[in-house]
Write an enzyme that holds these catalytic residues in place. Structure first.
Site, PDB file in Angstrom:
ATOM      1  N   HIS A  33       0.909  -1.280   0.032  1.00 53.44           N
ATOM      2  CA  HIS A  33       0.112   0.003   0.157  1.00 53.44           C
ATOM      3  C   HIS A  33       0.848   1.222   0.011  1.00 53.44           C
ATOM      4  O   HIS A  33       0.473   2.286   0.624  1.00 53.44           O
ATOM      5  CB  HIS A  33      -0.865   0.053   1.216  1.00 53.44           C
ATOM      6  CG  HIS A  33      -2.116  -1.000   0.933  1.00 53.44           C
ATOM      7  ND1 HIS A  33      -3.312  -0.680   0.346  1.00 53.44           N
ATOM      8  CD2 HIS A  33      -2.257  -2.362   1.286  1.00 53.44           C
ATOM      9  CE1 HIS A  33      -3.996  -1.884   0.061  1.00 53.44           C
ATOM     10  NE2 HIS A  33      -3.334  -2.831   0.653  1.00 53.44           N
ATOM     11  N   ILE A  34       1.954   1.219  -0.661  1.00 55.50           N
ATOM     12  CA  ILE A  34       2.961   2.211  -0.883  1.00 55.50           C
ATOM     13  C   ILE A  34       2.923   2.897  -2.304  1.00 55.50           C
ATOM     14  O   ILE A  34       3.213   4.007  -2.258  1.00 55.50           O
ATOM     15  CB  ILE A  34       4.401   1.656  -0.466  1.00 55.50           C
ATOM     16  CG1 ILE A  34       4.377   1.124   1.018  1.00 55.50           C
ATOM     17  CG2 ILE A  34       5.438   2.512  -1.045  1.00 55.50           C
ATOM     18  CD1 ILE A  34       4.382   2.450   1.971  1.00 55.50           C
ATOM     19  N   ASP A  35       2.585   1.903  -3.228  1.00 55.97           N
ATOM     20  CA  ASP A  35       2.978   2.697  -4.447  1.00 55.97           C
ATOM     21  C   ASP A  35       1.880   4.053  -4.737  1.00 55.97           C
ATOM     22  O   ASP A  35       2.230   4.968  -5.457  1.00 55.97           O
ATOM     23  CB  ASP A  35       2.381   1.526  -5.553  1.00 55.97           C
ATOM     24  CG  ASP A  35       1.028   0.952  -5.975  1.00 55.97           C
ATOM     25  OD1 ASP A  35       0.353   1.273  -4.960  1.00 55.97           O
ATOM     26  OD2 ASP A  35       0.760   0.009  -6.614  1.00 55.97           O
ATOM     27  N   SER A  66     -11.730 -17.474 -22.854  1.00 59.07           N
ATOM     28  CA  SER A  66     -10.480 -18.063 -22.036  1.00 59.07           C
ATOM     29  C   SER A  66     -10.753 -19.187 -21.554  1.00 59.07           C
ATOM     30  O   SER A  66     -11.983 -19.800 -21.446  1.00 59.07           O
ATOM     31  CB  SER A  66     -10.475 -17.018 -20.554  1.00 59.07           C
ATOM     32  OG  SER A  66      -9.645 -17.770 -19.536  1.00 59.07           O
ATOM     33  N   GLY A 120      -8.294 -14.076  -8.138  1.00 55.99           N
ATOM     34  CA  GLY A 120      -8.540 -13.268  -7.029  1.00 55.99           C
ATOM     35  C   GLY A 120      -7.581 -13.718  -5.804  1.00 55.99           C
ATOM     36  O   GLY A 120      -7.909 -13.596  -4.707  1.00 55.99           O
ATOM     37  N   SER A 121      -6.519 -14.268  -5.999  1.00 55.98           N
ATOM     38  CA  SER A 121      -5.649 -14.648  -5.181  1.00 55.98           C
ATOM     39  C   SER A 121      -4.408 -13.468  -4.593  1.00 55.98           C
ATOM     40  O   SER A 121      -3.664 -13.575  -3.715  1.00 55.98           O
ATOM     41  CB  SER A 121      -4.643 -15.784  -5.466  1.00 55.98           C
ATOM     42  OG  SER A 121      -3.994 -15.235  -6.799  1.00 55.98           O
ATOM     43  N   SER A 125      -3.268 -11.346 -11.316  1.00 56.98           N
ATOM     44  CA  SER A 125      -3.734 -11.909 -12.651  1.00 56.98           C
ATOM     45  C   SER A 125      -4.352 -10.876 -13.592  1.00 56.98           C
ATOM     46  O   SER A 125      -4.279 -10.822 -14.898  1.00 56.98           O
ATOM     47  CB  SER A 125      -4.732 -13.100 -12.229  1.00 56.98           C
ATOM     48  OG  SER A 125      -5.946 -12.602 -11.627  1.00 56.98           O
ATOM     49  N   GLU A 158      -7.174   0.091 -15.400  1.00 56.58           N
ATOM     50  CA  GLU A 158      -7.529  -0.250 -14.051  1.00 56.58           C
ATOM     51  C   GLU A 158      -8.124   0.836 -13.510  1.00 56.58           C
ATOM     52  O   GLU A 158      -9.333   0.489 -12.740  1.00 56.58           O
ATOM     53  CB  GLU A 158      -6.275  -0.738 -13.148  1.00 56.58           C
ATOM     54  CG  GLU A 158      -6.500  -1.658 -12.022  1.00 56.58           C
ATOM     55  CD  GLU A 158      -6.744  -2.929 -12.588  1.00 56.58           C
ATOM     56  OE1 GLU A 158      -7.837  -3.229 -11.992  1.00 56.58           O
ATOM     57  OE2 GLU A 158      -5.994  -3.865 -13.197  1.00 56.58           O
ATOM     58  N   ASP A 170       1.755  -3.276  -9.979  1.00 55.85           N
ATOM     59  CA  ASP A 170       1.386  -4.582 -10.224  1.00 55.85           C
ATOM     60  C   ASP A 170       1.885  -4.627 -11.878  1.00 55.85           C
ATOM     61  O   ASP A 170       2.293  -5.664 -12.424  1.00 55.85           O
ATOM     62  CB  ASP A 170      -0.036  -5.016 -10.204  1.00 55.85           C
ATOM     63  CG  ASP A 170      -0.421  -5.161  -8.756  1.00 55.85           C
ATOM     64  OD1 ASP A 170       0.369  -4.816  -7.742  1.00 55.85           O
ATOM     65  OD2 ASP A 170      -1.858  -5.224  -8.495  1.00 55.85           O
TER      66      ASP A 170
END
Ligand code: GLA
Length: 388
Positions: A33-35, A66, A120-121, A125, A158, A170
């Site tokens: 939670h730094i970016d 997919s 969702g991990s 993804s 995003e 990410d």
């Protein structure tokens, strides 16, 4: 990849794939939670990732299929600026839309995706699908974007198309990753250094809590907003663009401006976590893995108590690790609220760790976690015979 994507492409689309591309997922070693607060992060690419096969078609449509999902989405070129509900296909659609908005001519394509990153991990993804799409389009249409431009485009997808106010980590990590290296990225300047990750007698274990990340996006956006509140309050006395411009001492000096304890806790996490990344980079450079591990535990503790993005599942994993003799550091990785933890585990204890963690976790949480021993992999590439 043990799936023959070209064969599947041919049987689904009745034509040959032109090319297949790979893009990895990522873990973040430290700097959580730094970016979006303009500080340092330390992610690396993993060998799990997304493959995409593409071929042009003659009816100028865009087809997204997919192997991980049932439906096929078929869109006309002029509807690419609309979201398709909450479907996974919004990631490639958003990228094509951004390319078109940027004045590029993109004509009809058939896409077949396959991913082995658990969905969702928290192993990115979505960034992996975005960069895989960007990389494929860039290569296929010879658009001439460089990696950083594609990273920025994927981040816009995003933020503006999907609606998550995420930072750049990410997309950067999956695009710039290199084998056996971590990226020390300054999210304000986007300057970065590649650091060798020599784990000596240890391996990197990834533990997926298997907790569905419900409401994770809204809680994530809430944390971003809380940091902005802290920034606004602090700007009453000093001028700051990002919380990470502060040292812990400076924050303490101005903390009277933040009356709300929760907001102060958020800011405290950010400033101290940023310091920890500096220390962790030094520890890694000097081969001091014990110190690195200690910083991982401290990071988790801060995310648990000050930033409140962990949860009983991630805490159960990290609590187990801290009592397990052969782990020297563990923490949640990524946004949190479920998803994955990582641990530095002594070589040779992989099976023992998995057995004991599974018993402990099932007993506490009621269902099993999944455990992978991960390698640090490379960024995107065009799949050729040498990769098969
Ligand atoms: C998610 C976001 C990233 C970053 C992490 C937390 O993965 O996409 O931008 O904020 O959470 O470090």
């Amino acid at each position: 990849m043990n799936i023959n994507l070209e064969e599947k492409f041919a049987s689904h689309y009745h034509q040959k794939a032109h090319a297949v591309y790979f893009t990895p997922g990522r873990v973040n070693l430290i700097g959580e939670h730094i970016d979006y607060n303009g500080g340092l992060v330390m992610p690396c690419a993993i060998t799990l990732g997304t493959w995409v096969a593409i071929a042009p078609n003659s009816d100028n449509k865009f087809r997204f299929k997919s192997l991980n999902f049932d439906a096929t989405t078929v869109l006309e070129a002029n509807t690419l600026n609309q979201k398709d509900g909450n479907a996974w296909s919004n990631y490639p659609i958003g990228v094509i839309n951004e390319f078109i908005q940027d004045g590029k001519e993109i004509t009809g394509l058939d896409f077949l995706f396959f991913g082995n990153i658990p969905i969702g991990s928290g192993l990115s993804s979505s960034a992996s699908i975005e960069i895989a799409t960007a990389f494929a389009l860039n290569d296929h249409f010879k658009l001439g974007y460089d990696k950083l431009e594609m990273v920025k485009i994927a981040k816009r997808v995003e933020n503006d198309f999907i609606g998550l106010n995420s930072g750049i980590m990410d997309q950067f990590a999956v695009a710039f990753g290199e084998k056996n290296k971590a990226i020390v990225l300054d999210c304000e300047t986007l300057k970065y250094k590649m650091v060798d990750v020599e784990l000596k007698n240890y391996v990197l274990a990834i533990i997926n809590t298997n907790k569905p990340r419900e409401l994770a996006d809204s809680k994530y956006n809430e944390r971003v907003a809380e940091c902005q509140t802290a920034l606004k309050l602090l700007n009453g006395e000093i001028t700051l663009q990002y919380l990470c411009e502060l040292t812990a001492e400076k924050l303490a000096l101005h903390s009277h401006l933040i009356e709300d304890e929760t907001i102060l806790n958020r800011a405290t996490h950010v400033v101290k976590e940023n310091d920890r990344v500096h220390l962790a980079a030094k520890a890694l450079n000097s081969g001091n893995l014990e110190e690195f591990g200690r910083l991982m535990y401290a990071s988790h503790q801060s995310l648990r108590t000050l930033y409140e993005v962990s949860g009983k599942e991630l805490d159960a994993v990290v609590d187990f690790c801290s009592d397990y003799e052969h782990v020297i550091g563990a923490r949640m990785t990524g946004a949190g609220f479920g998803g994955c933890a990582i641990a530095l585990l002594e070589k040779g204890f992989e099976e023992d760790f998995a057995t004991h963690l599974t018993t402990y976790y099932v007993d506490k949480i009621g269902y099993p976690a999944a455990i992978y021993i991960s390698e640090i992999g490379s960024g995107p590439y065009l799949v050729t015979d040498e990769h098969r």
